[in-house]
Enzyme design. Structure first.
Site, PDB file in Angstrom:
ATOM      1  N   ASP A  59      -4.354   2.089  11.212  1.00  0.00           N
ATOM      2  CA  ASP A  59      -5.694   1.864  11.792  1.00  0.00           C
ATOM      3  C   ASP A  59      -5.641   1.227  13.283  1.00  0.00           C
ATOM      4  O   ASP A  59      -5.395   2.090  14.131  1.00  0.00           O
ATOM      5  CB  ASP A  59      -6.036   0.598  11.005  1.00  0.00           C
ATOM      6  CG  ASP A  59      -7.784   0.712  11.349  1.00  0.00           C
ATOM      7  OD1 ASP A  59      -8.245   1.514  11.851  1.00  0.00           O
ATOM      8  OD2 ASP A  59      -8.381  -0.235  10.644  1.00  0.00           O
ATOM      9  N   GLY A 106       0.738  -1.412   0.002  1.00  0.00           N
ATOM     10  CA  GLY A 106      -0.048  -0.021   0.011  1.00  0.00           C
ATOM     11  C   GLY A 106       0.838   1.329   0.086  1.00  0.00           C
ATOM     12  O   GLY A 106       0.433   2.391  -0.553  1.00  0.00           O
ATOM     13  N   ASP A 157      -6.224  -0.168  -1.220  1.00  0.00           N
ATOM     14  CA  ASP A 157      -6.801  -1.009  -2.019  1.00  0.00           C
ATOM     15  C   ASP A 157      -8.253  -1.609  -1.277  1.00  0.00           C
ATOM     16  O   ASP A 157      -8.266  -1.664   0.026  1.00  0.00           O
ATOM     17  CB  ASP A 157      -6.119  -2.347  -2.412  1.00  0.00           C
ATOM     18  CG  ASP A 157      -5.998  -3.134  -1.396  1.00  0.00           C
ATOM     19  OD1 ASP A 157      -5.339  -2.946  -0.203  1.00  0.00           O
ATOM     20  OD2 ASP A 157      -6.246  -4.408  -1.275  1.00  0.00           O
ATOM     21  N   ARG A 177      -5.847   1.143  -5.938  1.00  0.00           N
ATOM     22  CA  ARG A 177      -4.775   1.771  -5.495  1.00  0.00           C
ATOM     23  C   ARG A 177      -4.332   2.986  -6.408  1.00  0.00           C
ATOM     24  O   ARG A 177      -3.786   3.742  -5.956  1.00  0.00           O
ATOM     25  CB  ARG A 177      -3.549   0.786  -5.951  1.00  0.00           C
ATOM     26  CG  ARG A 177      -3.836  -0.501  -4.618  1.00  0.00           C
ATOM     27  CD  ARG A 177      -2.419  -1.150  -4.522  1.00  0.00           C
ATOM     28  NE  ARG A 177      -2.555  -2.536  -4.091  1.00  0.00           N
ATOM     29  CZ  ARG A 177      -2.450  -2.895  -2.695  1.00  0.00           C
ATOM     30  NH1 ARG A 177      -2.267  -2.013  -1.997  1.00  0.00           N
ATOM     31  NH2 ARG A 177      -2.622  -4.085  -2.169  1.00  0.00           N
TER      32      ARG A 177
HETATM   33  P1  IMP Z   1      -3.786  -1.977  11.179  1.00  0.00           P
HETATM   34  O1  IMP Z   1      -2.523  -3.024  11.510  1.00  0.00           O
HETATM   35  O2  IMP Z   1      -4.998  -2.317  11.795  1.00  0.00           O
HETATM   36  O3  IMP Z   1      -3.045  -0.461  11.498  1.00  0.00           O
HETATM   37  O4  IMP Z   1      -3.667  -2.067   9.679  1.00  0.00           O
HETATM   38  C1  IMP Z   1      -3.076  -1.254   8.944  1.00  0.00           C
HETATM   39  C2  IMP Z   1      -3.242  -1.904   7.509  1.00  0.00           C
HETATM   40  O5  IMP Z   1      -4.503  -2.269   7.066  1.00  0.00           O
HETATM   41  C3  IMP Z   1      -3.005  -1.038   6.589  1.00  0.00           C
HETATM   42  O6  IMP Z   1      -1.342  -0.981   6.073  1.00  0.00           O
HETATM   43  C4  IMP Z   1      -3.748  -1.206   5.176  1.00  0.00           C
HETATM   44  O7  IMP Z   1      -3.195  -2.337   4.479  1.00  0.00           O
HETATM   45  C5  IMP Z   1      -5.011  -1.849   5.824  1.00  0.00           C
HETATM   46  N1  IMP Z   1      -6.008  -0.793   5.886  1.00  0.00           N
HETATM   47  C6  IMP Z   1      -6.514  -0.078   7.139  1.00  0.00           C
HETATM   48  N2  IMP Z   1      -7.379   0.650   6.878  1.00  0.00           N
HETATM   49  C7  IMP Z   1      -7.677   0.624   5.437  1.00  0.00           C
HETATM   50  C8  IMP Z   1      -8.553   1.168   4.631  1.00  0.00           C
HETATM   51  O8  IMP Z   1      -9.250   2.374   5.077  1.00  0.00           O
HETATM   52  N3  IMP Z   1      -8.422   1.065   3.265  1.00  0.00           N
HETATM   53  C9  IMP Z   1      -7.493   0.232   2.799  1.00  0.00           C
HETATM   54  N4  IMP Z   1      -6.694  -0.539   3.554  1.00  0.00           N
HETATM   55  C10 IMP Z   1      -6.602  -0.222   5.079  1.00  0.00           C
HETATM   56 MG    MG Z   2      -4.512  -3.444   2.035  1.00  0.00          MG
END
Ligand code: IMP
Ligand code: MG
Length: 198
Positions: A112, A53, A168, A174
């Site tokens: 996130d 991403g 994505d 993307r």
């Molecule tokens: P985390 O481990 O929950 O912080 O996840 C982060 C990863 O989840 C990012 O690197 C993205 O690949 C994916 N992600 C989180 N939110 C989104 C979104 O709104 N759209 C697309 N991918 C997301």
């Molecule tokens: Mg992703």
């Protein structure tokens, strides 16, 4: 047929709302690049990104910097039934540059829950970099599970699933130059992402 340079109807039709325009993204990246260049002058930093991403943001960010830098990438896979998963994180590609005693700026597309990031930071920290800080284009703090010290943030986002600018849905969207929210029907009409994902 769509006009050259115009985004295909097939993609635009799926977007409910544009949250951040291409112009807004690019203006903010210019600011981030200037700030990072000032903060890391004479430090020869390594910018480390997680595939896939981040590739769009990384490409724009490095061109907004004006100091000597190096760039490297790691690959991870998160296993689980959905993006909600708290499952296993595994490295699929390691760094090629040695980071010991180097200034590392970790670059993310979106943070996130922070779960993937925490795993990666622990791993990088064990390699004894001179410093390790975080730069993220998008920050979604609502579902954060850990305290994270984020040095550079492009934009705060609400707790909504967004696509574009590298992000994505099921590997699509993307290449959109803006960030937008998908229509409900664009999500339900597609195969839901399952199994391994990053
Ligand atoms: P985390 O481990 O929950 O912080 O996840 C982060 C990863 O989840 C990012 O690197 C993205 O690949 C994916 N992600 C989180 N939110 C989104 C979104 O709104 N759209 C697309 N991918 C997301
Ligand atoms: Mg992703």
């Amino acid at each position: 047929m769509d006009e050259p340079g115009e985004i295909a109807h097939a993609m635009m039709e799926d977007i409910a709302q544009v949250l951040i325009t291409e112009q807004e993204l690019q203006a903010r990246i210019a600011e981030l690049g200037a700030q990072i260049s000032a903060d890391y002058a004479d430090k020869d930093p390594i910018l480390v990104g997680v595939l896939r991403g981040v590739f769009v943001f990384m490409a724009d960010l490095v061109r907004a910097t004006t100091i000597p830098i190096e760039v490297d990438f790691i690959g991870i896979t998160r296993y689980g039934p959905s993006s909600q998963t708290q499952g296993v994180v595994r490295f699929t590609k390691d760094l090629e540059i040695l980071v010991q005693d180097r200034h590392v700026l970790f670059v993310e597309d979106v943070i996130d829950t922070g779960l993937s990031l925490r795993y990666i930071l622990r791993n990088l920290d064990a390699r004894r970099p001179a410093s390790l800080r975080i730069c993220t284009m998008f920050n979604k703090p609502r579902k954060r599970l850990f305290d994270l010290d984020i040095a550079y943030t492009g934009f705060m986002l609400p707790d909504e699933f967004v696509v574009g600018y590298g992000l994505d849905y099921d590997e699509q969207y993307r290449n959109l130059p803006f960030v937008g929210v998908l229509k409900e029907e664009a999500i339900t009409h597609r195969r839901l992402p399952s199994g391994a994902q990053t």
